[in-house]
Motif scaffolding. Structure first.
Motif, PDB file in Angstrom:
ATOM      1  N   ASP A   1     -49.538 -53.280  90.566  1.00 43.27           N
ATOM      2  CA  ASP A   1     -49.994 -52.019  91.138  1.00 43.27           C
ATOM      3  C   ASP A   1     -49.286 -50.909  90.368  1.00 43.27           C
ATOM      4  OD1 ASP A   1     -47.397 -51.816  92.199  1.00 43.27           O
ATOM      5  OD2 ASP A   1     -48.007 -52.570  94.160  1.00 43.27           O
ATOM      6  N   GLU A   2     -49.245 -49.705  90.904  1.00 49.15           N
ATOM      7  CA  GLU A   2     -48.717 -48.599  90.115  1.00 49.15           C
ATOM      8  C   GLU A   2     -47.250 -48.780  89.748  1.00 49.15           C
ATOM      9  OE1 GLU A   2     -48.541 -43.719  89.921  1.00 49.15           O
ATOM     10  OE2 GLU A   2     -49.363 -44.699  91.707  1.00 49.15           O
ATOM     11  N   TYR A   3     -46.452 -49.331  90.668  1.00 44.72           N
ATOM     12  CA  TYR A   3     -45.016 -49.389  90.437  1.00 44.72           C
ATOM     13  C   TYR A   3     -44.459 -50.808  90.294  1.00 44.72           C
ATOM     14  CZ  TYR A   3     -45.317 -44.533  91.956  1.00 44.72           C
ATOM     15  OH  TYR A   3     -45.649 -43.218  92.078  1.00 44.72           O
ATOM     16  N   ASN A   4     -45.308 -51.816  90.379  1.00 50.21           N
ATOM     17  CA  ASN A   4     -44.853 -53.204  90.337  1.00 50.21           C
ATOM     18  C   ASN A   4     -45.797 -54.034  89.482  1.00 50.21           C
ATOM     19  OD1 ASN A   4     -42.763 -53.144  92.789  1.00 50.21           O
ATOM     20  ND2 ASN A   4     -44.627 -52.078  93.440  1.00 50.21           N
ATOM     21  N   ALA A   5     -45.264 -55.071  88.851  1.00 54.10           N
ATOM     22  CA  ALA A   5     -46.103 -55.928  88.033  1.00 54.10           C
ATOM     23  C   ALA A   5     -45.484 -57.312  87.938  1.00 54.10           C
ATOM     24  CB  ALA A   5     -46.271 -55.333  86.629  1.00 54.10           C
ATOM     25  N   VAL A   6     -46.330 -58.298  87.628  1.00 51.60           N
ATOM     26  CA  VAL A   6     -45.870 -59.660  87.412  1.00 51.60           C
ATOM     27  C   VAL A   6     -46.634 -60.243  86.238  1.00 51.60           C
ATOM     28  CG1 VAL A   6     -47.483 -60.536  89.164  1.00 51.60           C
ATOM     29  CG2 VAL A   6     -45.573 -61.960  88.434  1.00 51.60           C
ATOM     30  N   ILE A   7     -45.931 -60.958  85.374  1.00 48.30           N
ATOM     31  CA  ILE A   7     -46.539 -61.547  84.188  1.00 48.30           C
ATOM     32  C   ILE A   7     -46.118 -63.004  84.081  1.00 48.30           C
ATOM     33  CG2 ILE A   7     -44.645 -60.873  82.673  1.00 48.30           C
ATOM     34  CD1 ILE A   7     -46.704 -60.447  80.447  1.00 48.30           C
ATOM     35  N   VAL A   8     -47.025 -63.833  83.566  1.00 49.22           N
ATOM     36  CA  VAL A   8     -46.726 -65.243  83.331  1.00 49.22           C
ATOM     37  C   VAL A   8     -46.744 -65.515  81.831  1.00 49.22           C
ATOM     38  CG1 VAL A   8     -47.475 -67.620  83.692  1.00 49.22           C
ATOM     39  CG2 VAL A   8     -47.659 -65.973  85.553  1.00 49.22           C
ATOM     40  N   TYR A   9     -45.656 -66.090  81.330  1.00 45.88           N
ATOM     41  CA  TYR A   9     -45.556 -66.528  79.944  1.00 45.88           C
ATOM     42  C   TYR A   9     -45.629 -68.055  79.902  1.00 45.88           C
ATOM     43  CZ  TYR A   9     -43.267 -61.938  79.326  1.00 45.88           C
ATOM     44  OH  TYR A   9     -42.958 -60.608  79.322  1.00 45.88           O
ATOM     45  N   THR A  10     -46.121 -68.598  78.792  1.00 48.88           N
ATOM     46  CA  THR A  10     -46.034 -70.032  78.529  1.00 48.88           C
ATOM     47  C   THR A  10     -45.163 -70.252  77.308  1.00 48.88           C
ATOM     48  OG1 THR A  10     -48.185 -70.551  79.498  1.00 48.88           O
ATOM     49  CG2 THR A  10     -47.303 -72.112  77.924  1.00 48.88           C
TER      50      THR A  10
ATOM     51  N   ILE B   1     -43.512 -75.186  79.388  1.00 48.83           N
ATOM     52  CA  ILE B   1     -43.053 -74.689  80.679  1.00 48.83           C
ATOM     53  C   ILE B   1     -43.590 -73.273  80.831  1.00 48.83           C
ATOM     54  CG2 ILE B   1     -40.963 -76.097  80.733  1.00 48.83           C
ATOM     55  CD1 ILE B   1     -39.398 -73.574  79.957  1.00 48.83           C
ATOM     56  N   GLN B   2     -43.546 -72.744  82.042  1.00 45.93           N
ATOM     57  CA  GLN B   2     -43.947 -71.366  82.293  1.00 45.93           C
ATOM     58  C   GLN B   2     -42.728 -70.531  82.707  1.00 45.93           C
ATOM     59  OE1 GLN B   2     -46.171 -73.942  83.211  1.00 45.93           O
ATOM     60  NE2 GLN B   2     -47.203 -73.265  81.349  1.00 45.93           N
ATOM     61  N   TYR B   3     -42.815 -69.242  82.389  1.00 47.71           N
ATOM     62  CA  TYR B   3     -41.768 -68.278  82.717  1.00 47.71           C
ATOM     63  C   TYR B   3     -42.444 -67.114  83.416  1.00 47.71           C
ATOM     64  CZ  TYR B   3     -37.813 -65.028  81.809  1.00 47.71           C
ATOM     65  OH  TYR B   3     -36.768 -64.150  81.916  1.00 47.71           O
ATOM     66  N   VAL B   4     -42.060 -66.861  84.665  1.00 46.29           N
ATOM     67  CA  VAL B   4     -42.676 -65.812  85.473  1.00 46.29           C
ATOM     68  C   VAL B   4     -41.705 -64.649  85.593  1.00 46.29           C
ATOM     69  CG1 VAL B   4     -43.776 -65.259  87.672  1.00 46.29           C
ATOM     70  CG2 VAL B   4     -43.890 -67.599  86.780  1.00 46.29           C
ATOM     71  N   GLU B   5     -42.179 -63.449  85.276  1.00 46.34           N
ATOM     72  CA  GLU B   5     -41.328 -62.258  85.294  1.00 46.34           C
ATOM     73  C   GLU B   5     -41.956 -61.197  86.187  1.00 46.34           C
ATOM     74  OE1 GLU B   5     -39.251 -59.188  82.079  1.00 46.34           O
ATOM     75  OE2 GLU B   5     -40.945 -60.418  81.487  1.00 46.34           O
ATOM     76  N   THR B   6     -41.137 -60.599  87.041  1.00 46.98           N
ATOM     77  CA  THR B   6     -41.601 -59.497  87.876  1.00 46.98           C
ATOM     78  C   THR B   6     -40.826 -58.233  87.526  1.00 46.98           C
ATOM     79  OG1 THR B   6     -40.014 -59.797  89.702  1.00 46.98           O
ATOM     80  CG2 THR B   6     -42.041 -61.126  89.748  1.00 46.98           C
ATOM     81  N   ALA B   7     -41.430 -57.086  87.793  1.00 45.47           N
ATOM     82  CA  ALA B   7     -40.756 -55.809  87.548  1.00 45.47           C
ATOM     83  C   ALA B   7     -41.197 -54.778  88.573  1.00 45.47           C
ATOM     84  CB  ALA B   7     -41.075 -55.302  86.152  1.00 45.47           C
ATOM     85  N   SER B   8     -40.261 -53.964  88.999  1.00 49.12           N
ATOM     86  CA  SER B   8     -40.528 -52.819  89.861  1.00 49.12           C
ATOM     87  C   SER B   8     -39.870 -51.604  89.224  1.00 49.12           C
ATOM     88  CB  SER B   8     -39.972 -53.046  91.265  1.00 49.12           C
ATOM     89  OG  SER B   8     -40.573 -54.166  91.876  1.00 49.12           O
ATOM     90  N   SER B   9     -40.539 -50.465  89.284  1.00 53.70           N
ATOM     91  CA  SER B   9     -40.055 -49.268  88.599  1.00 53.70           C
ATOM     92  C   SER B   9     -40.221 -48.050  89.488  1.00 53.70           C
ATOM     93  CB  SER B   9     -40.833 -49.076  87.286  1.00 53.70           C
ATOM     94  OG  SER B   9     -40.449 -47.870  86.655  1.00 53.70           O
TER      95      SER B   9
END
Length: 352
Positions: A115-124, A175-183
């Motif tokens: 959303d505007e201030y938060n995000a989540v991404i998945v890496y392999t 493997i997968q790597y999940v990253e979240t961010a809030s700003s």
């Protein structure tokens, strides 16, 4: 990616256990970087990371055929697969497809939602020779992986977040790597620069992190995704801990919550310079951030306590401007959310 069908099968089979996440977090947190005393950052029950995420491909390292993984295939095993949840993913999820290879390991950013201030991404993370990714005879429960440093960043403001690893089949090469961010500033637009360096693991016998794969991985991609949040609040007040709080804005989406508020007193830091948080600074942080109660109520009667969400604060003209929030453990459609309470003030959440 060198073997798209193998990757797709791996993602389709992916599962995620709370026990695995908790154990990884406990060890990873020991290596987490901390912010300066001027900004409080709390890992969301996971390894702390520097920042943020993005969406939509810049075409660096995308597959030769131009085929990108469907966001619903990437996010559903991690954040829920009900009909309502997959509808949210279809609306807000975006493929990325950017990657880099070094030392025989490829790191690919697969998809993003936010959303505007938060995000989540998945890496392999893929071992290009096809051999077992983790040490022989070990899974994530025994390996306690730690990304030596890195993440994707483009936000100009203060950020906090978390990250964790996922692996369904310890015998395969991924493997997968999940990253979240809030700003505290908008994340929906920008050019993300992703950089990673060295994949390490925690050795409980030596109580040290050891090198598993050496490398440096860099790639860029454009961020452009849809904000799915609703806005609430503005001007409401409450008092506690001898402080007066004014709610500036509340943002709620199916994946995250963010609350902005102003305190009528300016926070004062100790400036001890010791490298460790001074006890008085910790007390001030609790007064301005942790002690502010945030409760998210679902229509089924479940109440989620988000009071320990990460956040930031800064002195400004005799007052203190604060922001706190987090990406949630699962996707919760707005129709399934009843209300959010901040400092005891209840705000109904509209379904759309």
């Amino acid at each position: 990616m060198s073997n798209l069908s193998e990757y797709k099968q791996s993602m389709d089979a992916l599962r995620f256990t709370p026990e695995q996440r908790a154990r990884l977090a406990a060890e990873s947190a020991r290596a987490a970087s901390r912010s300066s005393a001027r900004r409080t950052r709390r890992p969301l029950g996971r390894m702390a990371v520097i920042a943020a995420v993005m969406a939509v491909v810049l075409a660096v390292g995308s597959s030769a055929a131009g085929i990108l993984p469907a966001p619903v295939d990437v996010f559903t095993p991690l954040f829920g697969g009900s009909v309502a949840q997959t509808e949210v993913i279809d609306k807000i999820g975006h493929p990325i497809g950017a990657s880099d290879t070094d030392g025989g390991i490829t790191i690919s950013a697969e998809a993003i939602m936010g959303d505007e201030y938060n995000a989540v991404i998945v890496y392999t993370l893929t071992r290009e020779d096809g051999e077992r990714f983790l040490p022989e005879g070990q899974g994530l429960d025994e390996t306690y992986l730690i990304m030596g440093s890195g993440g994707a960043s483009w936000a100009r403001g203060g950020t906090h977040g978390g990250a964790w690893f996922v692996d369904q089949d310890p015998e395969d090469n991924q493997i997968q790597y999940v990253e979240t961010a809030s700003s505290d500033v908008s994340l929906t637009r920008g050019t993300a620069k992703a950089e990673f360096e060295d994949l390490r693991y925690w050795d409980p016998e030596t109580e040290r992190d050891e090198l598993l794969y050496e490398g440096k991985w860099k790639f860029r991609f454009e961020v452009d995704y849809e904000d799915c949040s609703v806005r609430l609040g503005g001007g409401e007040t409450f008092s506690q801990d001898d402080l007066n709080f004014t709610i500036d804005a509340i943002s709620v989406s199916p994946i995250a919550v963010k609350v902005n508020y102003t305190v009528d007193q300016e926070v004062v830091w100790s400036n001890s310079g010791s490298g460790r948080q001074d006890p008085e600074d910790a007390r001030q942080s609790r007064r301005y951030l942790e002690n502010v109660e945030i409760l998210l109520a679902k229509t089924d009667g479940t109440v989620m306590d988000l009071s320990t969400s990460g956040g930031s604060l800064r002195p400004e003209n005799g007052a203190t401007v604060c922001s706190k929030g987090q990406v949630m453990e699962e996707i919760i459609p707005l129709a399934e959310l009843e209300s959010i309470s901040v400092g005891g003030i209840v705000f109904p959440i509209p379904a759309e």
